[in-house]
Design a protein around this motif. Structure first.
Motif, PDB file in Angstrom:
ATOM      1  N   ALA A  84      65.338  47.086 -23.447  1.00 55.70           N
ATOM      2  CA  ALA A  84      63.973  46.807 -23.007  1.00 55.70           C
ATOM      3  C   ALA A  84      63.378  48.107 -22.477  1.00 55.70           C
ATOM      4  N   ILE A  85      62.092  48.274 -22.713  1.00 61.87           N
ATOM      5  CA  ILE A  85      61.374  49.441 -22.224  1.00 61.87           C
ATOM      6  C   ILE A  85      60.127  48.956 -21.493  1.00 61.87           C
ATOM      7  N   SER A  86      59.400  49.857 -20.903  1.00 62.33           N
ATOM      8  CA  SER A  86      58.183  49.450 -20.207  1.00 62.33           C
ATOM      9  C   SER A  86      56.962  49.695 -21.091  1.00 62.33           C
ATOM     10  N   SER A  87      55.950  48.884 -20.814  1.00 62.31           N
ATOM     11  CA  SER A  87      54.637  49.188 -21.371  1.00 62.31           C
ATOM     12  C   SER A  87      54.079  50.389 -20.614  1.00 62.31           C
ATOM     13  N   VAL A  88      52.901  50.805 -20.979  1.00 60.18           N
ATOM     14  CA  VAL A  88      52.137  51.768 -20.184  1.00 60.18           C
ATOM     15  C   VAL A  88      51.300  50.960 -19.193  1.00 60.18           C
ATOM     16  N   PHE A  89      50.605  51.641 -18.309  1.00 58.69           N
ATOM     17  CA  PHE A  89      49.673  50.968 -17.420  1.00 58.69           C
ATOM     18  C   PHE A  89      48.263  51.474 -17.739  1.00 58.69           C
ATOM     19  N   LEU A  90      47.408  50.563 -18.033  1.00 63.03           N
ATOM     20  CA  LEU A  90      47.430  49.146 -17.878  1.00 63.03           C
ATOM     21  C   LEU A  90      48.247  48.502 -19.000  1.00 63.03           C
ATOM     22  N   CYS A 107      46.360  58.345 -19.306  1.00 63.45           N
ATOM     23  CA  CYS A 107      45.578  59.417 -18.681  1.00 63.45           C
ATOM     24  C   CYS A 107      45.179  60.500 -19.669  1.00 63.45           C
ATOM     25  N   GLU A 108      45.828  60.510 -20.843  1.00 65.67           N
ATOM     26  CA  GLU A 108      45.496  61.497 -21.875  1.00 65.67           C
ATOM     27  C   GLU A 108      44.512  60.947 -22.908  1.00 65.67           C
ATOM     28  N   HIS A 109      44.716  59.695 -23.337  1.00 62.92           N
ATOM     29  CA  HIS A 109      43.815  59.180 -24.390  1.00 62.92           C
ATOM     30  C   HIS A 109      42.583  58.465 -23.829  1.00 62.92           C
ATOM     31  N   CYS A 110      42.649  57.981 -22.578  1.00 65.43           N
ATOM     32  CA  CYS A 110      41.491  57.403 -21.860  1.00 65.43           C
ATOM     33  C   CYS A 110      41.050  56.037 -22.364  1.00 65.43           C
ATOM     34  N   TRP A 111      41.782  55.431 -23.279  1.00 66.05           N
ATOM     35  CA  TRP A 111      41.508  54.047 -23.679  1.00 66.05           C
ATOM     36  C   TRP A 111      42.261  53.157 -22.693  1.00 66.05           C
ATOM     37  N   LEU A 112      41.630  52.861 -21.567  1.00 68.04           N
ATOM     38  CA  LEU A 112      42.364  52.364 -20.402  1.00 68.04           C
ATOM     39  C   LEU A 112      42.440  50.847 -20.318  1.00 68.04           C
ATOM     40  N   ASP A 322      52.187  60.672 -16.412  1.00 65.45           N
ATOM     41  CA  ASP A 322      52.631  61.826 -15.634  1.00 65.45           C
ATOM     42  C   ASP A 322      52.318  63.144 -16.335  1.00 65.45           C
ATOM     43  N   ARG A 323      51.480  63.088 -17.361  1.00 67.24           N
ATOM     44  CA  ARG A 323      51.066  64.276 -18.088  1.00 67.24           C
ATOM     45  C   ARG A 323      49.725  64.776 -17.546  1.00 67.24           C
ATOM     46  N   PRO A 324      49.319  66.008 -17.877  1.00 68.24           N
ATOM     47  CA  PRO A 324      47.982  66.480 -17.464  1.00 68.24           C
ATOM     48  C   PRO A 324      46.891  65.564 -18.004  1.00 68.24           C
ATOM     49  N   TRP A 325      45.904  65.281 -17.172  1.00 64.90           N
ATOM     50  CA  TRP A 325      44.851  64.349 -17.538  1.00 64.90           C
ATOM     51  C   TRP A 325      43.914  64.929 -18.593  1.00 64.90           C
ATOM     52  N   ASN A 326      43.372  64.040 -19.402  1.00 59.58           N
ATOM     53  CA  ASN A 326      42.199  64.362 -20.208  1.00 59.58           C
ATOM     54  C   ASN A 326      41.052  64.735 -19.271  1.00 59.58           C
ATOM     55  N   GLU A 327      40.244  65.701 -19.654  1.00 60.32           N
ATOM     56  CA  GLU A 327      39.160  66.168 -18.787  1.00 60.32           C
ATOM     57  C   GLU A 327      38.146  65.076 -18.462  1.00 60.32           C
ATOM     58  N   LYS A 328      38.082  64.013 -19.288  1.00 61.53           N
ATOM     59  CA  LYS A 328      37.124  62.931 -19.055  1.00 61.53           C
ATOM     60  C   LYS A 328      37.701  61.818 -18.186  1.00 61.53           C
ATOM     61  N   LEU A 333      36.963  56.612 -13.564  1.00 63.04           N
ATOM     62  CA  LEU A 333      37.571  55.786 -12.525  1.00 63.04           C
ATOM     63  C   LEU A 333      36.745  55.820 -11.250  1.00 63.04           C
ATOM     64  N   GLY A 334      36.750  54.713 -10.522  1.00 62.89           N
ATOM     65  CA  GLY A 334      36.052  54.618  -9.256  1.00 62.89           C
ATOM     66  C   GLY A 334      36.890  55.159  -8.117  1.00 62.89           C
ATOM     67  N   ASN A 335      36.668  54.640  -6.917  1.00 64.56           N
ATOM     68  CA  ASN A 335      37.424  55.112  -5.763  1.00 64.56           C
ATOM     69  C   ASN A 335      38.476  54.122  -5.281  1.00 64.56           C
TER      70      ASN A 335
END
Length: 373
Positions: A84-90, A107-112, A322-328, A333-335
């Motif tokens: 078994a493995i994990s999904s991503v979040f969300l 955090c890289e592809h931004c399809w959240l 845990d990778r560098p974020w996409n610049e967008k 995201l809110g606060n």
């Protein structure tokens, strides 16, 4: 049950060294190409054999808990499950399938999530439908997500490198619109010459789970039909000795209690705009002068069911990667983020489902790795 026991007993955080996003990176390594992120060690070991075909079939929503609920221990899927493995979040189709297609973390592809805040147009957009959140109104006269959150699929990357890769899913040519058509395309491609990768996707049992709920005869019968259908194809291909057939999911499901945010006007009054993402993981833009009041109100109403985190704290925990974020990424995201840790979902549009996903319960996050070959 209080939130401490929920966190202790029910929660599964994404593991970005042992998750859905690692699978396509193992495929890239198999072709001798540079992975975009970490690969999956147990799959890397299997791919040391010189297969002609590698097939990945993603069955939407078929988490480990759902298999264990409906499928026999000695049935083909559970007999072929190697881990078994994990999904991503969300833990949702938008984020999960995009990671499966690209090898990128959210955090890289931004399809959240199902609904994303798109800062370039200052609107919440239902990503797959390209409509304004909660409406049938087009978000723009172009595809918003593909314009502002472009990505390169692993299939395209492999083909650009001179190798063979294909898709077999309802949304890409030749648009196979049934499981029969998807399986026929896989079988035909595997019979052709040359080393190749085939990514395939089917939208069940997710659709049935949303509509009927987890513990129903309709879902039970559908899962057995899926298992029998896919087992026949995977067993036939694997028996040739030249094909590795991988089956997994993008997320699991949980039957949910339902509440609507519109019934909490004091909380709504603290928000700059409607939430986005999912009913089990809400992206919240809170007015700067209402943060303390918002936290008090939200925790009073939902503190036993949701983990409310300042967004920067969520990001520090690397829940979306845990990778560098996409610049967008950060501007989307809110606060605050509110993440379900029980079976309660907070719907912020009128559309609701009997079974849902998107949170970090183990039922939603844990997915199988099933191997024929």
């Amino acid at each position: 049950m209080d939130i401490e026991n929920n966190l202790k007993n029910n929660i599964m955080f994404p593991d970005y060294n042992n998750c859905l996003a690692n699978i396509p990176n193992s495929i890239l390594k198999w072709f001798g190409l540079e992975p975009v992120s970490a690969s999956l060690p147990m799959l890397d070991d299997l791919l040391k054999k010189d297969y002609k075909n590698v097939v990945l079939l993603l069955l939407d929503g078929m988490g480990t808990a759902i298999m264990n609920e409906h499928l026999a221990t000695n049935g083909p899927f559970r007999q072929h499950q190697i881990g078994a493995i994990s999904s991503v979040f969300l833990s949702t189709t938008t984020a999960g399938t995009t990671s499966a297609i690209t090898g990128l973390q959210p955090c890289e592809h931004c399809w959240l999530g199902w609904d994303c805040y798109i800062p370039q147009i200052d609107q919440n957009v239902t990503i797959f439908r390209n409509t304004l959140e909660g409406t049938d109104i087009p978000a723009a006269d172009y595809n918003v997500a593909h314009t502002y959150m472009k990505y390169e699929s692993v299939v395209d990357k492999i083909n650009k490198s001179g190798y063979q890769a294909y898709s077999s899913m309802p949304f890409l040519p030749p648009f196979p619109d049934s499981l029969d058509a998807i399986c026929d395309r896989i079988s035909s491609l595997c019979s052709q010459d040359g080393k190749k990768y085939i990514y395939s996707y089917w939208n069940q049992p997710d659709g049935a789970l949303h509509h009927y709920g987890l513990r129903t005869d309709s879902v039970h019968n559908l899962l057995h039909e899926l298992e029998n259908h896919v087992d026949k194809l995977a067993s036939e291909l694997a028996s040739r000795g030249d094909t590795l057939f991988i089956i997994t999911a993008d997320h699991g499901h949980i039957d949910n209690r339902i509440t609507f945010l519109k019934d909490y006007p004091e909380i709504l009054d603290c928000l700059i705009r409607q939430p986005s993402l999912e009913p089990r993981a809400l992206n919240l833009f809170v007015k700067s002068d209402k943060c303390q009041k918002f936290e008090e109100l939200f925790n009073k109403e939902f503190g036993k069911d949701f983990l409310l985190l300042p967004m920067d704290e969520m990001l520090a925990k690397n829940l979306m990667g845990d990778r560098p974020w996409n610049e967008k990424f950060r501007a989307m995201l809110g606060n605050y983020i509110a993440i379900a840790v029980s079976d309660l979902s907070i719907y912020f549009t009128d559309e609701c489902h009997l079974s849902m996903h998107g949170g970090i319960t183990k039922k939603e996050m844990e997915i199988p790795l099933i191997i024929y070959g």
